[in-house]
Design a protein around this motif. Structure first.
Motif, PDB file in Angstrom:
ATOM      1  N   CYS A  20       0.840  -1.206   0.000  1.00  0.00           N
ATOM      2  CA  CYS A  20       0.000   0.000   0.000  1.00  0.00           C
ATOM      3  C   CYS A  20       0.873   1.254   0.000  1.00  0.00           C
ATOM      4  CB  CYS A  20      -0.916   0.012   1.222  1.00  0.00           C
ATOM      5  SG  CYS A  20      -2.239  -1.203   1.191  1.00  0.00           S
ATOM      6  N   LEU A  21       1.921   1.263   0.800  1.00  0.00           N
ATOM      7  CA  LEU A  21       2.824   2.411   0.862  1.00  0.00           C
ATOM      8  C   LEU A  21       3.485   2.653  -0.492  1.00  0.00           C
ATOM      9  CD1 LEU A  21       4.570   1.733   4.304  1.00  0.00           C
ATOM     10  CD2 LEU A  21       2.930   3.555   3.803  1.00  0.00           C
ATOM     11  N   THR A  22       3.733   1.582  -1.210  1.00  0.00           N
ATOM     12  CA  THR A  22       4.361   1.714  -2.524  1.00  0.00           C
ATOM     13  C   THR A  22       3.365   2.186  -3.583  1.00  0.00           C
ATOM     14  OG1 THR A  22       5.942  -0.040  -1.976  1.00  0.00           O
ATOM     15  CG2 THR A  22       5.626   0.458  -4.317  1.00  0.00           C
ATOM     16  N   VAL A  23       2.165   1.614  -3.571  1.00  0.00           N
ATOM     17  CA  VAL A  23       1.168   1.913  -4.602  1.00  0.00           C
ATOM     18  C   VAL A  23       0.563   3.301  -4.408  1.00  0.00           C
ATOM     19  CG1 VAL A  23      -1.093   1.249  -5.516  1.00  0.00           C
ATOM     20  CG2 VAL A  23       0.625  -0.508  -5.008  1.00  0.00           C
ATOM     21  N   ALA A  24       0.270   3.686  -3.178  1.00  0.00           N
ATOM     22  CA  ALA A  24      -0.419   4.961  -2.920  1.00  0.00           C
ATOM     23  C   ALA A  24       0.209   5.690  -1.740  1.00  0.00           C
ATOM     24  CB  ALA A  24      -1.899   4.713  -2.665  1.00  0.00           C
ATOM     25  N   PRO A  25       1.451   6.154  -1.891  1.00  0.00           N
ATOM     26  CA  PRO A  25       2.127   6.810  -0.764  1.00  0.00           C
ATOM     27  C   PRO A  25       1.421   8.079  -0.306  1.00  0.00           C
ATOM     28  CG  PRO A  25       3.342   7.132  -2.823  1.00  0.00           C
ATOM     29  CD  PRO A  25       2.288   6.116  -3.106  1.00  0.00           C
ATOM     30  N   GLU A  26       0.609   8.674  -1.168  1.00  0.00           N
ATOM     31  CA  GLU A  26      -0.083   9.893  -0.765  1.00  0.00           C
ATOM     32  C   GLU A  26      -1.162   9.635   0.287  1.00  0.00           C
ATOM     33  OE1 GLU A  26      -2.349   8.539  -4.546  1.00  0.00           O
ATOM     34  OE2 GLU A  26      -0.391   8.276  -3.577  1.00  0.00           O
ATOM     35  N   LEU A  34      -4.791   7.986   5.935  1.00  0.00           N
ATOM     36  CA  LEU A  34      -5.198   9.384   5.996  1.00  0.00           C
ATOM     37  C   LEU A  34      -6.655   9.531   5.573  1.00  0.00           C
ATOM     38  CD1 LEU A  34      -2.077  11.123   4.384  1.00  0.00           C
ATOM     39  CD2 LEU A  34      -2.439  10.398   6.761  1.00  0.00           C
ATOM     40  N   ASN A  35      -7.260  10.645   5.954  1.00  0.00           N
ATOM     41  CA  ASN A  35      -8.567  11.035   5.434  1.00  0.00           C
ATOM     42  C   ASN A  35      -8.364  11.840   4.152  1.00  0.00           C
ATOM     43  OD1 ASN A  35     -10.506  10.131   7.573  1.00  0.00           O
ATOM     44  ND2 ASN A  35      -9.275  11.502   8.856  1.00  0.00           N
ATOM     45  N   LEU A  36      -9.365  11.811   3.281  1.00  0.00           N
ATOM     46  CA  LEU A  36      -9.312  12.584   2.042  1.00  0.00           C
ATOM     47  C   LEU A  36     -10.494  13.554   2.009  1.00  0.00           C
ATOM     48  CD1 LEU A  36      -8.235  13.185  -0.832  1.00  0.00           C
ATOM     49  CD2 LEU A  36      -9.699  11.316  -1.652  1.00  0.00           C
ATOM     50  N   TRP A  37     -10.196  14.853   2.057  1.00  0.00           N
ATOM     51  CA  TRP A  37     -11.253  15.840   1.874  1.00  0.00           C
ATOM     52  C   TRP A  37     -10.648  17.127   1.325  1.00  0.00           C
ATOM     53  CZ3 TRP A  37     -11.222  20.288   5.034  1.00  0.00           C
ATOM     54  CH2 TRP A  37     -10.473  20.215   6.206  1.00  0.00           C
ATOM     55  N   THR A 201      -9.956   4.465  -2.899  1.00  0.00           N
ATOM     56  CA  THR A 201     -10.222   5.898  -3.015  1.00  0.00           C
ATOM     57  C   THR A 201      -9.024   6.628  -3.611  1.00  0.00           C
ATOM     58  OG1 THR A 201     -11.737   5.818  -1.129  1.00  0.00           O
ATOM     59  CG2 THR A 201     -10.866   7.971  -1.735  1.00  0.00           C
ATOM     60  N   ALA A 202      -7.826   6.231  -3.217  1.00  0.00           N
ATOM     61  CA  ALA A 202      -6.624   6.867  -3.762  1.00  0.00           C
ATOM     62  C   ALA A 202      -6.541   6.659  -5.270  1.00  0.00           C
ATOM     63  CB  ALA A 202      -5.380   6.309  -3.077  1.00  0.00           C
ATOM     64  N   LEU A 203      -6.864   5.465  -5.733  1.00  0.00           N
ATOM     65  CA  LEU A 203      -6.823   5.191  -7.171  1.00  0.00           C
ATOM     66  C   LEU A 203      -7.875   6.018  -7.914  1.00  0.00           C
ATOM     67  CD1 LEU A 203      -6.355   1.310  -7.013  1.00  0.00           C
ATOM     68  CD2 LEU A 203      -4.593   3.048  -7.394  1.00  0.00           C
ATOM     69  N   ALA A 204      -9.045   6.214  -7.288  1.00  0.00           N
ATOM     70  CA  ALA A 204     -10.086   7.029  -7.907  1.00  0.00           C
ATOM     71  C   ALA A 204      -9.707   8.507  -7.914  1.00  0.00           C
ATOM     72  CB  ALA A 204     -11.409   6.824  -7.177  1.00  0.00           C
ATOM     73  N   ALA A 205      -9.155   8.985  -6.797  1.00  0.00           N
ATOM     74  CA  ALA A 205      -8.796  10.405  -6.705  1.00  0.00           C
ATOM     75  C   ALA A 205      -7.716  10.769  -7.717  1.00  0.00           C
ATOM     76  CB  ALA A 205      -8.332  10.716  -5.281  1.00  0.00           C
ATOM     77  N   ARG A 206      -6.802   9.849  -7.983  1.00  0.00           N
ATOM     78  CA  ARG A 206      -5.755  10.113  -8.985  1.00  0.00           C
ATOM     79  C   ARG A 206      -6.342  10.392 -10.369  1.00  0.00           C
ATOM     80  NH1 ARG A 206      -1.173   5.463  -8.021  1.00  0.00           N
ATOM     81  NH2 ARG A 206      -0.344   6.226  -6.021  1.00  0.00           N
ATOM     82  N   GLU A 207      -7.500   9.805 -10.641  1.00  0.00           N
ATOM     83  CA  GLU A 207      -8.145   9.997 -11.940  1.00  0.00           C
ATOM     84  C   GLU A 207      -9.088  11.196 -11.946  1.00  0.00           C
ATOM     85  OE1 GLU A 207      -6.997   8.389 -14.333  1.00  0.00           O
ATOM     86  OE2 GLU A 207      -5.897   6.852 -13.218  1.00  0.00           O
ATOM     87  N   THR A 212     -14.660  12.096  -1.321  1.00  0.00           N
ATOM     88  CA  THR A 212     -14.249  12.436   0.039  1.00  0.00           C
ATOM     89  C   THR A 212     -14.343  11.183   0.882  1.00  0.00           C
ATOM     90  OG1 THR A 212     -14.994  14.736  -0.125  1.00  0.00           O
ATOM     91  CG2 THR A 212     -14.847  13.799   2.091  1.00  0.00           C
ATOM     92  N   LEU A 213     -13.300  10.864   1.637  1.00  0.00           N
ATOM     93  CA  LEU A 213     -13.289   9.679   2.497  1.00  0.00           C
ATOM     94  C   LEU A 213     -12.911  10.100   3.900  1.00  0.00           C
ATOM     95  CD1 LEU A 213     -13.547   6.526   2.556  1.00  0.00           C
ATOM     96  CD2 LEU A 213     -11.060   6.460   2.308  1.00  0.00           C
ATOM     97  N   VAL A 214     -13.821   9.874   4.851  1.00  0.00           N
ATOM     98  CA  VAL A 214     -13.585  10.284   6.236  1.00  0.00           C
ATOM     99  C   VAL A 214     -13.934   9.138   7.169  1.00  0.00           C
ATOM    100  CG1 VAL A 214     -13.974  12.739   5.771  1.00  0.00           C
ATOM    101  CG2 VAL A 214     -15.903  11.287   6.426  1.00  0.00           C
TER     102      VAL A 214
END
Length: 516
Positions: A20-26, A34-37, A201-207, A212-214
């Protein structure tokens, strides 16, 4: 002596986390998700400790936000929504399709996270990912027709879902809602799945998908995720107690809503003789330990057929394979073929054990009880979240097992003598999502099925939530608001002509589609 088992090579939680750290370090830190908003990954919230139900291994816990921060997140989602709704459909389709390609590329990592976080056997974990990807592709291909004459909602869709199907229910819904022109907000389930959802969610946000994920407690975040005026629709999947509070809130506010709640799905047996088919079906009904909204935990059996029913049922239930989903004889062996692993946590396992013991004390008859010796475990592993299959005859009316869905590998059997008793027992929970009636007589099925209070009714076969064009909903207390599945999912999260009445179960009307 059974062989000594070991963990399959490369499948440890530490291995999955490093990937996971390698695929989506953000989206991941060394010690937390992390949360995404506001389109930014945020290191906010209080990360709670968590353990895997598989063997007690520490895993990532949800970083719980407070009420004020959740309100900020929802306000930011409205800004995203106002921009996204004007993005042309071809571009939305391209971004969702690119997300699906990314999910497919990382299918096995997403599945491994599901194994560790919610205890799914490998076969079912991969199927959860595949159903999400394949299901949304169906919408990508047909969205033009579904959106004809329709527009996005006035605000984002808020999603609150249970932990058992993070991909094929929650991620599937998010991507279809975004494809239809809405920004989407999701709360991670408290009981598990946070890492899997974070990666998806990280893969979707990149596109460029406006997601928003909380994380947080339902009580703390309800003001933002349910009652906030910015929210255009609330989509909820969970139990009746929490669902009732959400239903009250959305009814008071007149807000668009989709509330899928539990019900006691029943399987009736009346004037029936095809025992070989029933016996072959029984193990399939225990997939994922019956931790699914369309599980069948109750058999209602004609008393005169009980001996034949047991002769078909008991040998089948004794074939069930349970244990650690990653335990193998040799490190490079294939994943084990299991019907189910643990339930979601040790507290749920204790609850089920206590309910079974109490039911027996009050008169229920134990017909089958699996033992830990029948399961596949690693030497010395924590097994506190495991429940072996149990079957009880005639649970007392005072027991929760009589009237509520156990959400675990516990079957109950009720005997009846008349058709009226059969229907009353099959309708014990005031509405259900699915039901089945096994009877040799087509005329009997056609006569009795309309009186069974379930959205989908099978004639000798199980029904499921369905995929692609198949509709889904519930009757009675099992569903509130718009029905979904097929084009109904798109209609539920878009605006149509003035005065439109959506198919669904609403306070002022119930509109049932023809094809179910």
């Amino acid at each position: 002596m059974p062989p000594t088992l070991t963990l399959k090579s490369g499948t440890a939680w530490a291995d999955a986390w490093q990937r996971c750290l390698t695929v989506a370090p953000e989206a991941f830190r060394d010690d937390r998700v992390l949360n995404l908003w506001n389109a930014v990954w945020q290191a906010d919230g209080r990360a709670l400790p968590a353990v895997s139900p598989v063997d007690g291994t520490p895993v990532a816990g949800p970083p719980r936000l407070d009420r004020a921060t959740a309100r900020q997140a929802v306000r930011a989602a409205l800004d995203q929504h106002r921009a996204w709704r004007h993005v042309p459909l071809p571009e939305r389709r391209a971004r969702v399709a690119a997300t699906l390609d990314a999910l497919a590329e990382h299918r096995d990592l997403l599945a491994l996270l599901l194994v560790w976080e919610i205890g799914k056997p490998w076969r079912l974990a991969r199927a959860d990912v595949d159903r999400a990807v394949d299901g949304v592709r169906w919408y990508v291909d047909g969205i033009d027709t579904m959106l004809d004459g329709r527009a996005p909602l006035d605000g984002p869709v808020s999603n609150i879902a249970s932990w058992n199907y993070p991909m094929s229910v929650l991620v599937h819904a998010l991507l279809v809602q975004a494809l239809a022109g809405n920004a989407v907000v999701a709360k991670t389930p408290t009981d598990g799945g946070v890492a899997c959802l974070t990666l998806a969610t990280a893969l979707a946000a990149r596109e460029g998908i406006p997601v928003t994920l909380v994380s947080g407690s339902g009580g703390e975040l309800s003001e933002a995720l349910v009652r906030a005026p910015e929210i255009g629709c609330v989509s909820f999947v969970g139990g009746r107690d929490t669902g009732a509070a959400v239903a009250t809130a959305v009814a008071d506010l007149g807000k668009r809503h989709i509330l899928e709640q539990e019900g006691l799905n029943t399987w009736g047996v009346w004037n029936f003789s095809d025992w070989e088919t029933l016996s072959a079906t029984v193990p399939k009904l225990f997939d994922y330990g019956k931790q699914r909204c369309t599980a069948y935990p109750r058999f209602v059996v004609q008393r005169s057929l009980f001996d034949a029913f047991l002769a078909a049922y008991l040998p089948a239930v004794r074939t069930l394979r349970t244990g650690h989903p990653l335990a193998v004889e040799h490190p490079d062996d294939p994943y084990p073929a299991l019907d189910f692993g643990p339930v979601i946590n040790a507290a749920k396992a204790k609850e089920l054990h206590d309910q079974v013991a109490e039911a027996i004390d009050r008169g229920a008859v134990p017909l089958h009880r699996g033992t830990p010796a029948d399961a596949r475990f690693l030497p010395g592993q924590d097994t506190s979240a495991y429940v072996q299959p149990v079957t009880l005859l005639n649970p007392p009316r005072s027991s929760p097992l009589h009237h509520a869905e156990p959400f675990g590998p516990v079957d109950t059997i009720v005997l009846v003598d008349t058709e009226a008793e059969l229907l009353a027992a099959m309708n014990a929970s005031n509405g259900a999502l699915v039901a089945t009636l096994s009877t040799d007589e087509g005329a009997t099925f056609e006569r009795l099925a309309p009186h069974i209070r379930a959205f989908k009714i099978g004639h000798g076969v199980p029904r499921s939530r369905g995929d692609r064009e198949e509709l889904f909903g519930g009757f009675g207390a099992s569903w509130r608001g718009a029905f979904v599945g097929g084009d109904l999912l798109v209609r539920a999260v878009t605006r149509g002509p003035a005065g439109e009445r959506l198919p669904g179960n609403f306070p002022d009307h119930q509109l049932v589609p023809r094809a179910m």
